[in-house]
Design a protein around this motif. Structure first.
Motif, PDB file in Angstrom:
ATOM      1  N   ARG A 140       0.183  -1.204   0.344  1.00 12.16           N
ATOM      2  CA  ARG A 140       0.485   0.240  -0.146  1.00 12.16           C
ATOM      3  C   ARG A 140       0.760   1.340   0.007  1.00 12.16           C
ATOM      4  O   ARG A 140       0.126   1.873  -0.866  1.00 12.16           O
ATOM      5  CB  ARG A 140      -0.887   0.056   0.642  1.00 12.16           C
ATOM      6  CG  ARG A 140      -1.765  -1.279   1.309  1.00 12.16           C
ATOM      7  CD  ARG A 140      -3.360  -0.889   2.480  1.00 12.16           C
ATOM      8  NE  ARG A 140      -3.078  -1.778   2.208  1.00 12.16           N
ATOM      9  CZ  ARG A 140      -2.612  -2.087   4.142  1.00 12.16           C
ATOM     10  NH1 ARG A 140      -2.624  -0.964   5.176  1.00 12.16           N
ATOM     11  NH2 ARG A 140      -3.101  -3.351   4.828  1.00 12.16           N
ATOM     12  N   ASN A 141       1.917   1.229   0.720  1.00 11.64           N
ATOM     13  CA  ASN A 141       2.920   2.210   0.276  1.00 11.64           C
ATOM     14  C   ASN A 141       3.832   2.736  -0.605  1.00 11.64           C
ATOM     15  O   ASN A 141       3.833   4.132  -0.852  1.00 11.64           O
ATOM     16  CB  ASN A 141       4.053   2.655   1.848  1.00 11.64           C
ATOM     17  CG  ASN A 141       3.294   2.444   3.198  1.00 11.64           C
ATOM     18  OD1 ASN A 141       2.182   3.199   3.399  1.00 11.64           O
ATOM     19  ND2 ASN A 141       3.724   1.710   4.597  1.00 11.64           N
TER      20      ASN A 141
ATOM     21  N   LYS B  17       0.760   4.582  -2.667  1.00 17.11           N
ATOM     22  CA  LYS B  17       0.815   5.443  -1.914  1.00 17.11           C
ATOM     23  C   LYS B  17       1.582   6.398  -2.734  1.00 17.11           C
ATOM     24  O   LYS B  17       1.692   7.562  -3.285  1.00 17.11           O
ATOM     25  CB  LYS B  17       0.082   5.839  -0.856  1.00 17.11           C
ATOM     26  CG  LYS B  17      -0.014   7.100  -0.377  1.00 17.11           C
ATOM     27  CD  LYS B  17       0.072   7.531   1.306  1.00 17.11           C
ATOM     28  CE  LYS B  17      -0.887   5.876   2.096  1.00 17.11           C
ATOM     29  NZ  LYS B  17      -1.210   6.358   3.610  1.00 17.11           N
TER      30      LYS B  17
ATOM     31  N   THR C 294       1.463   7.503  -6.236  1.00 13.22           N
ATOM     32  CA  THR C 294      -0.195   8.534  -6.275  1.00 13.22           C
ATOM     33  C   THR C 294      -0.127   9.401  -5.621  1.00 13.22           C
ATOM     34  O   THR C 294      -1.108  10.681  -6.000  1.00 13.22           O
ATOM     35  CB  THR C 294      -1.369   7.653  -6.238  1.00 13.22           C
ATOM     36  OG1 THR C 294      -1.581   7.133  -5.142  1.00 13.22           O
ATOM     37  CG2 THR C 294      -1.142   5.613  -6.948  1.00 13.22           C
ATOM     38  N   GLY C 295       0.731   9.574  -4.586  1.00 12.14           N
ATOM     39  CA  GLY C 295       0.922  11.112  -4.289  1.00 12.14           C
ATOM     40  C   GLY C 295       1.488  11.861  -4.564  1.00 12.14           C
ATOM     41  O   GLY C 295       1.203  13.233  -3.750  1.00 12.14           O
TER      42      GLY C 295
END
Length: 56
Positions: free
Chosen positions: A47-48, A51, A54-55
């Motif tokens: 997930r990290n 993220k 995408t962040g």
């Protein structure tokens, strides 16, 4: 259910695999006993990584 079967059928991992394929040409990271502190840590690490891209 064995570990391999769980990794293949877990709904969250299926979603993470799908998102990974959209973002990276590299293969989805395999589960490694030495690298992760359990299944939840494995999911968190993936997930990290998703993220982080995408962040930005």
């Amino acid at each position: 259910m064995g570990l391999i079967q769980y990794l293949k059928t877990d709904e969250e991992l299926k979603e993470l695999r799908s998102r990974w394929k959209e973002m990276y040409s590299a293969p989805f990271p395999p589960y490694n006993w030495d690298e992760y502190d359990g299944i939840e840590d494995y999911k968190t690490q993936i997930r990290n990584k998703l993220k982080d891209t995408t962040g930005q």
